[in-house]
Design a protein around this motif. Structure first.
Motif, PDB file in Angstrom:
ATOM      1  N   ALA A 217       0.853  -0.907  -0.313  1.00  0.00           N
ATOM      2  CA  ALA A 217      -0.169  -0.041   0.172  1.00  0.00           C
ATOM      3  C   ALA A 217       1.030   1.227  -0.120  1.00  0.00           C
ATOM      4  CB  ALA A 217      -0.507   0.166   1.832  1.00  0.00           C
ATOM      5  N   MET A 218       2.008   1.166   0.606  1.00  0.00           N
ATOM      6  CA  MET A 218       2.699   2.158   0.469  1.00  0.00           C
ATOM      7  C   MET A 218       4.043   2.613  -0.515  1.00  0.00           C
ATOM      8  SD  MET A 218       4.879   2.741   4.214  1.00  0.00           S
ATOM      9  CE  MET A 218       4.831   1.207   4.698  1.00  0.00           C
ATOM     10  N   ARG A 219       3.896   1.277  -0.874  1.00  0.00           N
ATOM     11  CA  ARG A 219       4.441   1.417  -2.053  1.00  0.00           C
ATOM     12  C   ARG A 219       3.486   2.114  -3.183  1.00  0.00           C
ATOM     13  NH1 ARG A 219       7.705  -3.177  -2.442  1.00  0.00           N
ATOM     14  NH2 ARG A 219       9.565  -1.659  -2.157  1.00  0.00           N
ATOM     15  N   ALA A 220       2.507   1.235  -3.224  1.00  0.00           N
ATOM     16  CA  ALA A 220       1.828   2.077  -4.529  1.00  0.00           C
ATOM     17  C   ALA A 220       1.043   3.779  -4.493  1.00  0.00           C
ATOM     18  CB  ALA A 220       0.466   1.234  -4.442  1.00  0.00           C
ATOM     19  N   ASP A 221      -0.252   3.013  -3.196  1.00  0.00           N
ATOM     20  CA  ASP A 221      -0.078   5.320  -3.355  1.00  0.00           C
ATOM     21  C   ASP A 221       0.497   6.122  -2.532  1.00  0.00           C
ATOM     22  OD1 ASP A 221      -2.423   2.900  -2.832  1.00  0.00           O
ATOM     23  OD2 ASP A 221      -2.386   3.364  -0.914  1.00  0.00           O
ATOM     24  N   PHE A 222       1.308   5.750  -2.383  1.00  0.00           N
ATOM     25  CA  PHE A 222       2.424   7.280  -1.547  1.00  0.00           C
ATOM     26  C   PHE A 222       3.094   7.598  -3.045  1.00  0.00           C
ATOM     27  CE2 PHE A 222       1.572   6.165   2.795  1.00  0.00           C
ATOM     28  CZ  PHE A 222       1.701   6.963   3.163  1.00  0.00           C
ATOM     29  N   ALA A 223       3.516   6.298  -3.671  1.00  0.00           N
ATOM     30  CA  ALA A 223       4.692   6.641  -4.961  1.00  0.00           C
ATOM     31  C   ALA A 223       3.492   7.997  -5.712  1.00  0.00           C
ATOM     32  CB  ALA A 223       5.088   5.040  -5.007  1.00  0.00           C
ATOM     33  N   ALA A 224       1.853   6.713  -6.303  1.00  0.00           N
ATOM     34  CA  ALA A 224       1.203   7.443  -6.940  1.00  0.00           C
ATOM     35  C   ALA A 224       0.924   9.043  -6.492  1.00  0.00           C
ATOM     36  CB  ALA A 224       0.056   6.514  -6.729  1.00  0.00           C
ATOM     37  N   PHE A 225       0.555   9.112  -5.351  1.00  0.00           N
ATOM     38  CA  PHE A 225       0.684  10.839  -5.019  1.00  0.00           C
ATOM     39  C   PHE A 225       1.974  11.263  -5.131  1.00  0.00           C
ATOM     40  CE2 PHE A 225       0.916  13.882  -2.483  1.00  0.00           C
ATOM     41  CZ  PHE A 225      -0.579  14.231  -1.337  1.00  0.00           C
ATOM     42  N   PHE A 226       2.155  11.159  -4.572  1.00  0.00           N
ATOM     43  CA  PHE A 226       3.662  11.825  -4.974  1.00  0.00           C
ATOM     44  C   PHE A 226       4.510  11.850  -6.493  1.00  0.00           C
ATOM     45  CE2 PHE A 226       4.487  11.118  -0.183  1.00  0.00           C
ATOM     46  CZ  PHE A 226       4.317  12.887  -0.452  1.00  0.00           C
ATOM     47  N   LEU A 227       4.915  11.137  -7.094  1.00  0.00           N
ATOM     48  CA  LEU A 227       4.516  11.136  -8.877  1.00  0.00           C
ATOM     49  C   LEU A 227       3.651  11.137  -9.415  1.00  0.00           C
ATOM     50  CD1 LEU A 227       6.584   7.689  -8.248  1.00  0.00           C
ATOM     51  CD2 LEU A 227       7.369   9.555  -8.916  1.00  0.00           C
ATOM     52  N   VAL A 228       3.059  11.888  -9.638  1.00  0.00           N
ATOM     53  CA  VAL A 228       1.570  12.731 -10.235  1.00  0.00           C
ATOM     54  C   VAL A 228       1.888  13.201  -9.879  1.00  0.00           C
ATOM     55  CG1 VAL A 228      -0.840  12.736 -10.886  1.00  0.00           C
ATOM     56  CG2 VAL A 228      -0.067  10.251 -10.650  1.00  0.00           C
ATOM     57  N   ALA A 229       2.636  13.987  -9.277  1.00  0.00           N
ATOM     58  CA  ALA A 229       1.859  15.795  -8.488  1.00  0.00           C
ATOM     59  C   ALA A 229       3.651  16.107  -8.986  1.00  0.00           C
ATOM     60  CB  ALA A 229       2.020  15.608  -6.717  1.00  0.00           C
ATOM     61  N   ALA A 230       4.765  15.381  -8.588  1.00  0.00           N
ATOM     62  CA  ALA A 230       5.672  15.593  -8.860  1.00  0.00           C
ATOM     63  C   ALA A 230       5.380  15.787 -10.591  1.00  0.00           C
ATOM     64  CB  ALA A 230       6.965  14.848  -9.186  1.00  0.00           C
ATOM     65  N   GLY A 231       5.216  15.420 -11.927  1.00  0.00           N
ATOM     66  CA  GLY A 231       5.037  15.272 -13.303  1.00  0.00           C
ATOM     67  C   GLY A 231       3.730  16.525 -13.808  1.00  0.00           C
TER      68      GLY A 231
END
Length: 136
Positions: free
Chosen positions: A48-62
Motif C-alpha cells: 500500500a505504501m509503495r503503490a499509494d504514496f508513490a502514486a501521490f508524489f509521482l503524479v504530483a511531481a510529473g
C-alpha cells in the motif's frame, strides 16, 4: 516573477519526485519518515505504501514539472487538488485527534504547495481547447 515561480514549483516537483521514488524503492524507510510502519501484515502495508504514496508524489511531481516547464496553469490543477485534500485531511485530524510532535511540518509543506500552485494557476495562462463546431 514567472521565472521565480517556475523555479519554486520545479523545486517542489523535485522534492515530490524524491519522495515518490523513495516510496517505490524503500517504502519501509520512507514510511518511517512519515510516522508509518507496515504493521503485522508487512507485505500488505509495504504494498500500500509503495503503490499509494508513490502514486501521490509521482503524479504530483510529473504535473508540477510539466506545468513549470510550459508555464501552464491548467496542468497544475491536479497537484493542487492532491495537496489541498491532503492538507484538509491533516487539518481534520488535528481538530479531531489533537496535535502530536511535529504536526506542523507536513502541513506547512502542503500549504506551501497549495500557495505556490494556486498563485501559478492564477498567473499563468490556460490552454484553450478549440471547438470542432464553430458557430458564426
Amino acid at each position: 516573477m514567472h521565472f521565480v515561480l517556475s523555479a519554486i514549483i520545479a523545486l517542489l516537483a523535485l522534492l515530490d519526485l524524491m519522495l515518490g521514488v523513495g516510496f517505490l524503492v524503500n517504502p519501509a524507510a520512507s514510511g518511517a519518515d512519515f510516522g508509518l510502519s507496515a504493521g503485522s501484515a508487512a507485505a500488505e502495508g509495504l504494498s500500500a505504501m509503495r503503490a499509494d504514496f508513490a502514486a501521490f508524489f509521482l503524479v504530483a511531481a510529473g504535473f508540477m514539472a510539466l506545468g513549470a516547464w510550459r508555464r501552464r496553469g491548467d496542468v497544475l490543477t491536479v497537484p493542487l487538488a492532491l495537496f489541498a485534500i491532503a492538507f484538509t485531511g491533516r487539518l481534520i485530524n488535528l481538530l479531531v485527534v489533537g496535535s502530536y510532535e511535529g504536526w506542523w511540518l507536513p502541513m506547512l509543506v502542503e500549504l506551501g504547495h497549495v500557495a505556490a500552485l494556486g498563485l501559478a494557476i492564477r498567473v499563468w495562462p490556460w490552454r484553450r481547447r478549440r471547438s470542432k463546431f464553430r458557430v458564426g
